[in-house]
Scaffold this active site. Structure first.
Site, mmCIF file in Angstrom:
data_model
loop_
_atom_site.group_PDB
_atom_site.id
_atom_site.type_symbol
_atom_site.label_atom_id
_atom_site.label_comp_id
_atom_site.label_asym_id
_atom_site.label_seq_id
_atom_site.Cartn_x
_atom_site.Cartn_y
_atom_site.Cartn_z
ATOM 1 N N GLN A 89 32.068 45.757 40.713
ATOM 2 C CA GLN A 89 32.836 44.320 41.025
ATOM 3 C C GLN A 89 34.134 44.152 40.290
ATOM 4 O OE1 GLN A 89 29.497 41.925 39.512
ATOM 5 N NE2 GLN A 89 28.390 42.111 41.532
ATOM 6 N N TRP A 90 34.289 44.451 39.190
ATOM 7 C CA TRP A 90 35.250 44.108 38.178
ATOM 8 C C TRP A 90 36.613 44.971 39.055
ATOM 9 C CZ3 TRP A 90 34.498 43.072 32.567
ATOM 10 C CH2 TRP A 90 35.520 42.733 31.966
ATOM 11 N N ILE A 91 36.333 45.973 39.399
ATOM 12 C CA ILE A 91 37.532 46.866 39.818
ATOM 13 C C ILE A 91 38.074 46.377 41.228
ATOM 14 C CG2 ILE A 91 36.460 48.612 41.382
ATOM 15 C CD1 ILE A 91 39.066 49.393 38.914
ATOM 16 N N HIS A 93 39.421 43.561 41.512
ATOM 17 C CA HIS A 93 40.561 42.679 41.177
ATOM 18 C C HIS A 93 41.817 43.473 41.028
ATOM 19 C CE1 HIS A 93 38.271 38.941 40.853
ATOM 20 N NE2 HIS A 93 37.186 40.058 40.513
ATOM 21 N N TYR A 101 37.518 56.040 31.638
ATOM 22 C CA TYR A 101 36.806 57.001 30.993
ATOM 23 C C TYR A 101 36.749 58.203 32.119
ATOM 24 C CZ TYR A 101 33.097 59.632 28.436
ATOM 25 O OH TYR A 101 32.341 60.327 27.754
ATOM 26 N N SER A 102 36.912 59.492 32.108
ATOM 27 C CA SER A 102 36.768 60.258 33.026
ATOM 28 C C SER A 102 35.491 61.016 33.038
ATOM 29 C CB SER A 102 38.126 61.252 33.069
ATOM 30 O OG SER A 102 37.692 62.130 34.097
ATOM 31 N N ALA A 103 34.502 60.906 33.712
ATOM 32 C CA ALA A 103 33.368 61.702 33.936
ATOM 33 C C ALA A 103 33.468 62.731 34.473
ATOM 34 C CB ALA A 103 32.156 60.828 34.441
ATOM 35 N N ARG A 104 34.852 63.146 34.776
ATOM 36 C CA ARG A 104 35.132 64.713 35.335
ATOM 37 C C ARG A 104 35.387 65.453 34.103
ATOM 38 N NH1 ARG A 104 39.817 64.733 39.502
ATOM 39 N NH2 ARG A 104 38.965 66.723 39.834
ATOM 40 N N ARG A 199 34.933 34.849 38.135
ATOM 41 C CA ARG A 199 33.883 35.680 37.746
ATOM 42 C C ARG A 199 33.270 34.691 36.611
ATOM 43 N NH1 ARG A 199 32.603 39.246 41.379
ATOM 44 N NH2 ARG A 199 34.301 40.492 41.916
HETATM 45 C C1 LIG Z 1 30.817 35.714 44.235
HETATM 46 C C2 LIG Z 1 31.496 36.876 44.766
HETATM 47 C C3 LIG Z 1 30.785 37.669 45.773
HETATM 48 C C4 LIG Z 1 31.519 38.554 46.208
HETATM 49 N N1 LIG Z 1 30.659 39.313 47.280
HETATM 50 C C5 LIG Z 1 31.442 40.324 47.700
HETATM 51 C C6 LIG Z 1 30.824 41.159 48.789
HETATM 52 O O1 LIG Z 1 29.504 40.991 49.268
HETATM 53 N N2 LIG Z 1 31.434 42.220 49.388
HETATM 54 C C7 LIG Z 1 32.741 42.657 48.966
HETATM 55 O O2 LIG Z 1 33.280 43.485 49.339
HETATM 56 N N3 LIG Z 1 33.234 42.006 47.922
HETATM 57 C C8 LIG Z 1 32.609 40.920 47.465
HETATM 58 N N4 LIG Z 1 33.396 40.160 46.448
HETATM 59 C C9 LIG Z 1 34.578 40.566 46.182
HETATM 60 C C10 LIG Z 1 35.850 39.810 46.615
HETATM 61 O O3 LIG Z 1 35.739 39.410 48.034
HETATM 62 C C11 LIG Z 1 37.196 40.104 46.175
HETATM 63 O O4 LIG Z 1 37.462 41.413 46.567
HETATM 64 C C12 LIG Z 1 37.380 40.108 44.596
HETATM 65 O O5 LIG Z 1 36.718 38.828 44.052
HETATM 66 C C13 LIG Z 1 38.818 40.195 44.216
HETATM 67 O O6 LIG Z 1 39.274 38.840 44.481
HETATM 68 P P1 LIG Z 1 40.875 39.047 44.897
HETATM 69 O O7 LIG Z 1 41.200 39.870 46.097
HETATM 70 O O8 LIG Z 1 41.454 37.589 44.974
HETATM 71 O O9 LIG Z 1 41.798 39.526 43.633
HETATM 72 P P2 LIG Z 1 42.790 40.548 43.287
HETATM 73 O O10 LIG Z 1 42.588 41.754 43.938
HETATM 74 O O11 LIG Z 1 43.065 40.495 41.903
HETATM 75 O O12 LIG Z 1 43.994 39.679 44.143
HETATM 76 C C14 LIG Z 1 44.447 38.738 43.517
HETATM 77 C C15 LIG Z 1 45.283 38.000 44.743
HETATM 78 O O13 LIG Z 1 46.294 38.677 45.248
HETATM 79 C C16 LIG Z 1 46.564 38.524 46.667
HETATM 80 N N5 LIG Z 1 46.418 40.270 47.152
HETATM 81 C C17 LIG Z 1 45.997 41.264 46.221
HETATM 82 N N6 LIG Z 1 46.026 42.188 47.383
HETATM 83 C C18 LIG Z 1 46.202 41.910 48.576
HETATM 84 C C19 LIG Z 1 46.440 42.212 49.920
HETATM 85 N N7 LIG Z 1 46.168 43.635 49.875
HETATM 86 N N8 LIG Z 1 46.531 41.618 50.874
HETATM 87 C C20 LIG Z 1 46.773 40.342 50.547
HETATM 88 N N9 LIG Z 1 46.483 39.733 49.490
HETATM 89 C C21 LIG Z 1 46.287 40.442 48.401
HETATM 90 C C22 LIG Z 1 45.473 37.750 46.945
HETATM 91 O O14 LIG Z 1 46.084 36.485 46.966
HETATM 92 C C23 LIG Z 1 44.403 37.710 46.020
HETATM 93 O O15 LIG Z 1 43.455 36.482 45.892
HETATM 94 C C24 LIG Z 1 32.898 39.029 45.691
HETATM 95 C C25 LIG Z 1 33.556 38.392 45.003
HETATM 96 C C26 LIG Z 1 32.695 37.289 44.199
HETATM 97 C C27 LIG Z 1 33.678 36.553 43.294
#
Ligand SMILES: Cc1cc2nc3c(=O)[nH]c(=O)nc-3n(C[C@H](O)[C@H](O)[C@H](O)COP(=O)(O)OP(=O)(O)OC[C@H]3O[C@@H](n4cnc5c(N)ncnc54)[C@H](O)[C@@H]3O)c2cc1C
Length: 301
Positions: A89-91, A93, A101-104, A199
């Site tokens: 989930q974290w990645i 962002h 950490y590389s598990a390879r 988050r």
């Molecule tokens: C409660 C919850 C449920 C979720 N459920 C799902 C799920 O079911 N399936 C799933 O796949 N994901 C899910 N996600 C992940 C979510 O869709 C986002 O991928 C994640 O929260 C990262 O958000 P972000 O893209 O805004 O963040 P970042 O990647 O840090 O991007 C920050 C901002 O930069 C801009 N940005 C970055 N890259 C681009 C780009 N390529 N094009 C346009 N703008 C960009 C956007 O404005 C974005 O908001 C969930 C997230 C949350 C919080």
């Protein structure tokens, strides 16, 4: 010119804050502080700003008016140990830098997450992604025992594979997502606020929220005034859609919440007359409930 430092944050460098069973968050380094944001903001608005606004006022102004780049002047580097299911989930962002950490290259330690009994709950009926009501104790026990058994068997298979000469990058395929990984994570304050707003939200999974809470505490130490403005204008703020504003006006005119939703076209029942459990109308009622809860916390009836 001397580098800006924050003694409260310096004391935290390298301190591991436990999260979950084997995880932690540690602040490795930081750059900038509230002053760096103010300094960048003043470049935009000129020296005259100093007499018009104090630093706190300027930070709050920048946050309120979504003048975002000054907040990018503060950077954080964290070391984080986390289960793979949280890492996935974290990645997502993307506006951050990660080195994992590389598990390879290295052998994965035998550490996996078993949620505490109270966190093994029914599938939520309201939030399709979340957990809801408690489960019978025997169901909880069976799940936790199964998880431990599967992890133990998986690690035994992993060890067998390594001993038989299977490459580490291939042997790791048997390990479940409950196993832990570790990474350095660098992010600026603007993007960290975005991460935290998603988050720390109740819709996010409990486990990543626990990590976000620790990140938030460390972020606040470095830039407390900016963090306060983030809480005020983003984290704890409410937005109202156009229909919600119509409903809110109806409330001010003395309508009940259900009438207000009806007047604004915010649905509360399905076509077959059954009450809805999700959707725009329900979310509006949840916002009203949040406001009422705030009022109760403030001692209002
Ligand atoms: C409660 C919850 C449920 C979720 N459920 C799902 C799920 O079911 N399936 C799933 O796949 N994901 C899910 N996600 C992940 C979510 O869709 C986002 O991928 C994640 O929260 C990262 O958000 P972000 O893209 O805004 O963040 P970042 O990647 O840090 O991007 C920050 C901002 O930069 C801009 N940005 C970055 N890259 C681009 C780009 N390529 N094009 C346009 N703008 C960009 C956007 O404005 C974005 O908001 C969930 C997230 C949350 C919080």
């Amino acid at each position: 010119m001397r580098r800006a430092t924050v003694p409260e944050a310096d004391r935290e460098i390298g301190v591991r804050h436990p999260v979950l069973t084997h995880g932690f968050v540690a602040l490795v380094d930081y750059m900038g502080n509230d002053g760096a944001i103010v300094q960048a903001g003043r470049v935009s608005y000129g020296q005259g700003t100093k007499s018009l606004r104090d630093d706190r006022g300027l930070l709050r102004y920048l946050m309120r008016h979504r003048h975002t780049t000054p907040f990018e002047m503060v950077e954080y580097k964290f070391l984080v140990r986390l289960p793979i299911f949280v890492a996935r989930q974290w990645i997502r962002h993307r506006t951050s830098s990660t080195n994992e950490y590389s598990a390879r290259y290295s052998i994965v330690p035998d550490e996996y997450e078993i949620p505490p009994a109270e966190e093994v709950r029914h599938q939520s009926v309201r939030n399709r992604q979340g957990r809801g009501d408690p489960l019978p104790a025997d169901v909880v026990d069976r799940f936790r025992t199964d998880l431990a058994r599967v992890a133990t068997e998986a690690y035994a298979a992993y060890t067998r594979a390594l001993q038989a000469g299977v490459a580490r990058e291939t042997a790791r395929l048997v390990l479940p997502v409950a196993y832990y990984t570790q990474w350095y994570w660098k992010i600026n304050l603007y993007n960290l606020f975005h991460f935290l707003s998603l988050r720390l939200d109740p819709h996010a999974q409990e486990e990543i929220r626990l990590y976000a809470a620790e990140l938030g505490k460390l972020a606040r130490l470095v830039a407390p005034v900016a963090y306060e403005a983030f809480e005020e204008f983003q984290l704890d703020s409410l937005t109202l859609s156009r229909r919600e504003q119509t409903a809110f006006r109806a409330l001010l005119d003395g309508k009940s919440p259900v009438e207000a939703c009806g007047a604004a076209g915010l649905p509360l029942t399905r076509d077959d007359g059954q009450p809805m459990t999700t959707g725009e109308g329900i979310e509006f009622l949840e916002k009203l409930e949040r406001l009422r809860a705030l009022g109760r916390a403030d001692g209002q009836p």
